[in-house]
Design an enzyme around this catalytic site. Structure first.
Site, short mmCIF file in Angstrom:
data_model
loop_
_atom_site.label_atom_id
_atom_site.label_comp_id
_atom_site.label_asym_id
_atom_site.label_seq_id
_atom_site.Cartn_x
_atom_site.Cartn_y
_atom_site.Cartn_z
NE ARG A 1 -6.10 36.37 34.23
CZ ARG A 1 -4.95 35.73 34.38
NH1 ARG A 1 -4.65 35.19 35.54
NH2 ARG A 1 -4.10 35.66 33.38
CG ASP B 1 -4.60 13.16 20.94
OD1 ASP B 1 -3.84 12.23 20.62
OD2 ASP B 1 -5.42 13.06 21.88
CG ASP C 1 -8.39 29.17 23.79
OD1 ASP C 1 -7.54 28.53 23.16
OD2 ASP C 1 -8.10 29.88 24.79
CE LYS D 1 -4.42 27.97 24.79
NZ LYS D 1 -5.60 28.39 25.55
CB THR E 1 0.80 35.02 26.13
OG1 THR E 1 -0.45 34.47 26.49
CG2 THR E 1 0.74 35.49 24.70
CE LYS F 1 -9.45 32.92 25.35
NZ LYS F 1 -9.37 31.65 26.09
#
Ligand code: C5P
Length: 238
Positions: free
Chosen positions: A214, A64, A59, A61, A122, A32
Site C-alpha cells: 500500500r 491443503d 503469493d 499461500k 505479519t 507480487k
C-alpha cells in the site's frame, strides 16, 4: 532474489494493474500477485506481467493436503513464476509435496520457481497466536520452528517479519531466503499489519527481499514513491 524490493500488486483486476504500471514505462520490476488479483484474472495476469519482463512472486499461500498441493504446484510451475509459497502450518510432508509438484511441472531446461513458506503472518501478534492458535511458545520461537521445518522439507526460504529474519539467518544460513512484508517508512500508516519494520531495520536484520504494498500502490505518485523506497532500501544496504 537478493536485495529485491517486491511491489505487492494488490489490485482488483488487470485494468487497475495496467493503470498502476503505466508511469513505470519499460522498467523491469519484481512484482507480487496475490489472491485478490489472481482469483479474478487467473493465469492471464501472469502472462501479461511476464511479457513486460517483470519478475513475479505468485503469493497464493497454498495450504491443503499434500496430494492437492502437489498437483496445484505442478500446474503453477508451468506459469514460470520466480517465486511461489505455501503455509508452513500445512506441515513438512505438504511442503515436500509442494517441491515435488514444482519439479514435476517445471519445463525441462528451466529453473523451478523458488518456494518459500509463510511462517506467522505479519498481521498476527503474539497475543493472537496464543489465544487463537493455542501456540504457547513465543512468536519468535514459532517462526523459527516453522522456518527450520521449511528448510528440512527442502524449501528455499520463508516469509517472516524483519523482527525474526536475523535469528533465522543465524540459525539457517544466509542462503535461506527471508522475504519480509510489513515494511513501512516512519510516517506511513500501519493498517492491519502488526510486526512492522522500516527498510533500514530490515536491511540491518539481513533480510533477502522486502515486500511493499500500500505505501506504493496507494500513493498519489506511485513512481515517485517507488523511487523513494528504492533509495531508502538501497541506501540502507550500504
Ligand atoms: O500493503 P502492505 O505493504 O501491508 O502489503 C503486504 C503484502 O504482503 C500483502 O500483499 C500481503 O498479502 C502480503 N503478506 C503479508 N504477510 C505475510 C505474507 C504476505 O503481509 N506473512
Amino acid at each position: 532474489m537478493d536485495n529485491s524490493l517486491i511491489i505487492a500488486l494488490d489490485f482488483a483486476d488487470a485494468n487497475e494493474v495496467s493503470h498502476f504500471l503505466k508511469p513505470f514505462g519499460s522498467r523491469h520490476l519484481f512484482v507480487k500477485v496475490g489472491m485478490e488479483l489472481y482469483y479474478q484474472e487467473g493465469p492471464s495476469i501472469i502472462h501479461m506481467l511476464k511479457e513486460s519482463g517483470h519478475r513475479i512472486f505468485l503469493d497464493l499461500k497454498l495450504h491443503d493436503i499434500p496430494n492437492t498441493v502437489k498437483s496445484a504446484m505442478k500446474g503453477l510451475a508451468r506459469l514460470n513464476c520466480d517465486l511461489v509459497n505455501v503455509h508452513a502450518a500445512g506441515g513438512k510432508e505438504m511442503m515436500q509435496s509442494a517441491i515435488e509438484g514444482l519439479e514435476a511441472g517445471t519445463t525441462s531446461g528451466m529453473k523451478r520457481p523458488a518456494c518459500i513458506a509463510v511462517t506467522q503472518l505479519t498481521s498476527t501478534s503474539e497475543e493472537q497466536m496464543g489465544q487463537e492458535q493455542l501456540i504457547k511458545v513465543s512468536l519468535q520461537e514459532s517462526v523459527i520452528h516453522y522456518a527450520s521445518l521449511a528448510k528440512e522439507a527442502g524449501l528455499d526460504g520463508v516469509v517472516c517479519s524483519a523482527w525474526e529474519a536475523g535469528s533465522i539467518r543465524e540459525k539457517l544460513g544466509k542462503d535461506f531466503y527471508t522475504v519480509t512484508p510489513g515494511i513501512r517508512m516512519e510516517a506511513d500508516a500501519v493498517g492491519d499489519q502488526k510486526r512492522v519494520a522500516t527498510p533500514a531495520f530490515a536491511r540491518k536484520s539481513g533480510v533477502t527481499s522486502i515486500v511493499v504494498g500500500r505505501s506504493i500502490t496507494r500513493s498519489s505518485d506511485p513512481l515517485k514513491s517507488y523511487q523513494q523506497w528504492m533509495e531508502a532500501w538501497k541506501g540502507a544496504q550500504q
